[in-house]
Design a protein around this motif. Structure first.
Motif, PDB file in Angstrom:
ATOM      1  N   LEU A  39       0.735  -1.208  -0.111  1.00 59.10           N
ATOM      2  CA  LEU A  39       0.079  -0.031  -0.024  1.00 59.10           C
ATOM      3  C   LEU A  39       0.707   1.298   0.053  1.00 59.10           C
ATOM      4  CD1 LEU A  39      -2.943  -0.936   2.384  1.00 59.10           C
ATOM      5  CD2 LEU A  39      -2.870  -1.236  -0.001  1.00 59.10           C
ATOM      6  N   HIS A  42       1.082   3.132  -3.103  1.00 56.83           N
ATOM      7  CA  HIS A  42      -0.291   3.678  -3.770  1.00 56.83           C
ATOM      8  C   HIS A  42      -1.023   4.492  -2.793  1.00 56.83           C
ATOM      9  CE1 HIS A  42       0.486   0.769  -7.073  1.00 56.83           C
ATOM     10  NE2 HIS A  42       1.194  -0.072  -6.062  1.00 56.83           N
ATOM     11  N   SER A  45      -2.934   7.769  -3.843  1.00 59.29           N
ATOM     12  CA  SER A  45      -3.818   7.577  -5.079  1.00 59.29           C
ATOM     13  C   SER A  45      -5.147   6.782  -4.415  1.00 59.29           C
ATOM     14  CB  SER A  45      -3.191   6.723  -6.007  1.00 59.29           C
ATOM     15  OG  SER A  45      -2.280   7.718  -6.602  1.00 59.29           O
ATOM     16  N   LEU A  46      -4.957   5.781  -3.476  1.00 60.07           N
ATOM     17  CA  LEU A  46      -5.976   5.045  -3.089  1.00 60.07           C
ATOM     18  C   LEU A  46      -6.907   5.804  -2.331  1.00 60.07           C
ATOM     19  CD1 LEU A  46      -4.909   1.385  -1.723  1.00 60.07           C
ATOM     20  CD2 LEU A  46      -7.034   3.114  -0.560  1.00 60.07           C
ATOM     21  N   GLU A  49      -9.177   7.896  -4.326  1.00 57.99           N
ATOM     22  CA  GLU A  49     -10.394   7.088  -4.741  1.00 57.99           C
ATOM     23  C   GLU A  49     -11.415   7.096  -3.801  1.00 57.99           C
ATOM     24  OE1 GLU A  49      -9.365   3.634  -6.575  1.00 57.99           O
ATOM     25  OE2 GLU A  49      -8.098   4.238  -8.216  1.00 57.99           O
ATOM     26  N   MET A 165      -0.248  -4.408  -6.944  1.00 59.91           N
ATOM     27  CA  MET A 165      -1.273  -3.395  -6.973  1.00 59.91           C
ATOM     28  C   MET A 165      -1.417  -2.565  -7.959  1.00 59.91           C
ATOM     29  SD  MET A 165      -3.389  -3.621  -3.930  1.00 59.91           S
ATOM     30  CE  MET A 165      -3.654  -1.962  -3.801  1.00 59.91           C
ATOM     31  N   GLY A 166      -0.175  -2.422  -8.559  1.00 66.12           N
ATOM     32  CA  GLY A 166      -0.234  -1.206  -9.617  1.00 66.12           C
ATOM     33  C   GLY A 166      -0.741  -2.007 -11.110  1.00 66.12           C
ATOM     34  N   TRP A 169      -4.500  -2.271 -11.040  1.00 64.06           N
ATOM     35  CA  TRP A 169      -5.411  -0.963 -11.084  1.00 64.06           C
ATOM     36  C   TRP A 169      -5.984  -0.836 -12.557  1.00 64.06           C
ATOM     37  CZ3 TRP A 169      -5.313   3.310 -14.069  1.00 64.06           C
ATOM     38  CH2 TRP A 169      -5.996   4.250 -13.551  1.00 64.06           C
ATOM     39  N   TYR A 175      -8.542   0.606  -7.574  1.00 59.84           N
ATOM     40  CA  TYR A 175      -7.633  -0.276  -7.004  1.00 59.84           C
ATOM     41  C   TYR A 175      -8.741  -1.552  -6.507  1.00 59.84           C
ATOM     42  CZ  TYR A 175      -3.570   2.660  -6.762  1.00 59.84           C
ATOM     43  OH  TYR A 175      -2.581   3.384  -7.086  1.00 59.84           O
ATOM     44  N   THR A 176      -9.892  -1.708  -6.811  1.00 62.05           N
ATOM     45  CA  THR A 176     -10.753  -2.649  -6.247  1.00 62.05           C
ATOM     46  C   THR A 176     -10.492  -3.788  -6.399  1.00 62.05           C
ATOM     47  OG1 THR A 176     -12.838  -0.941  -6.656  1.00 62.05           O
ATOM     48  CG2 THR A 176     -13.197  -3.420  -6.338  1.00 62.05           C
ATOM     49  N   GLY A 178      -7.417  -5.096  -6.715  1.00 60.45           N
ATOM     50  CA  GLY A 178      -6.098  -5.348  -6.199  1.00 60.45           C
ATOM     51  C   GLY A 178      -6.645  -5.114  -4.456  1.00 60.45           C
ATOM     52  N   LEU A 179      -7.524  -4.588  -3.970  1.00 63.21           N
ATOM     53  CA  LEU A 179      -7.787  -4.561  -2.646  1.00 63.21           C
ATOM     54  C   LEU A 179      -8.514  -5.956  -2.134  1.00 63.21           C
ATOM     55  CD1 LEU A 179      -9.317  -0.938  -2.061  1.00 63.21           C
ATOM     56  CD2 LEU A 179      -7.141  -1.890  -1.043  1.00 63.21           C
TER      57      LEU A 179
END
Length: 202
Positions: A39, A42, A45-46, A49, A165-166, A169, A175-176, A178-179
Motif C-alpha cells: 500500500l 499507492h 492515490s488510493l 479514490e 497492486m499497480g 489497477w 484499486y478494487t 487489488g484490494l
C-alpha cells in the motif's frame, strides 16, 4: 566439538522446518509482510479514490507512523494483562479489516480515515507479532535461524506486492481488484497463524 554442535543444530533445525506449525507461520509472515508493503506506494492515490479531499489524502497517511507507534505501545502496556496468544489472534485481524473498510466504503472519504487507523495500528502491532511467533510456537533456541529462512521469501513478497497492486489497477475499477486480492491474502495469512496456534495446542 564445534562441528558436532553445528551438526546437532542443523539436525534440530531440519526437524523444526518439517513441522506444519513452521509452514503455517511462514505463510502468515510472508503474506502479511507482502500485503502491508503493497500500500505505501499507492496510498495517496488510493485515498483519493475514496473521495478524500486532496489535502487530506496527502496529510492522513503521515499519521500512519504515529499510529504504528501507538499500536506497539498498546501491546507493551497490556502485555502482562492480556493473553499473548489471544492478542496474536485478534490484532492481526486489523489488517484485513482495513482492506474491508476500503471495499465497503468505496468513494466515501471517512471510510478512508477508518482504514488508515486500522492499517496503522495493525501494522505497528504486526511488527511485534511476526517477530515473536517463531519463538512462541516453534522454537526459542532456533528462532533466529527459522526467521532467517524466511528472509528471501519476505523480500520477494515485499517487492512484488506494490507491483501487483499497480498491475491490478484499472481506470474503470481503480484499486478494487487489488484490494480484493490483498484482503484475500491477509485473511489467508491470519488463518495460517490461527492454524499454527491450533497445532501448537495452546
Amino acid at each position: 566439538m564445534g562441528a558436532s554442535w553445528a551438526a546437532m543444530c542443523n539436525a534440530a533445525l531440519s526437524t523444526l522446518v518439517r513441522q506444519p506449525t513452521f509452514w503455517h507461520l511462514a505463510v502468515f509472515v510472508v503474506l502479511m509482510m507482502g500485503v502491508t508493503s503493497a500500500l505505501p506506494a499507492h496510498m495517496v492515490s488510493l485515498l483519493r479514490e475514496t473521495g478524500m479531499a486532496e489535502s487530506w489524502a496527502i496529510a492522513v497517511p503521515a499519521s500512519i507512523g504515529v499510529l504504528q507507534v501507538m499500536g506497539r505501545l498498546g501491546l507493551y502496556v497490556t502485555e502482562h494483562r492480556v493473553d499473548v496468544h489471544a492478542t496474536n489472534r485478534w490484532v492481526t485481524l486489523l489488517i484485513p479489516l482495513g482492506f474491508l473498510t476500503l471495499l465497503i466504503g468505496a468513494g466515501q472519504g471517512l471510510w478512508g480515515v477508518l482504514f488508515v487507523v486500522l492499517y496503522g495500528l495493525g501494522n505497528g502491532m504486526l511488527t511485534i507479532v511476526k517477530g515473536t511467533v517463531m519463538a512462541q510456537y516453534v522454537s526459542r533456541e532456533h528462532m533466529g535461524s527459522l526467521n532467517g529462512l524466511l528472509g528471501l521469501p519476505i523480500a520477494l513478497a515485499r517487492a512484488a506486492a506494490p507491483w501487483l497492486m499497480g498491475l491490478l489497477w484499472s481506470a474503470e475499477a481503480g484499486y478494487t481488484l487489488g484490494l480484493w486480492w490483498m484482503l484475500g491474502a491477509s485473511v489467508v495469512g491470519v488463518a495460517s497463524l490461527w492454524f499454527a496456534q491450533k497445532g501448537h495446542r495452546l
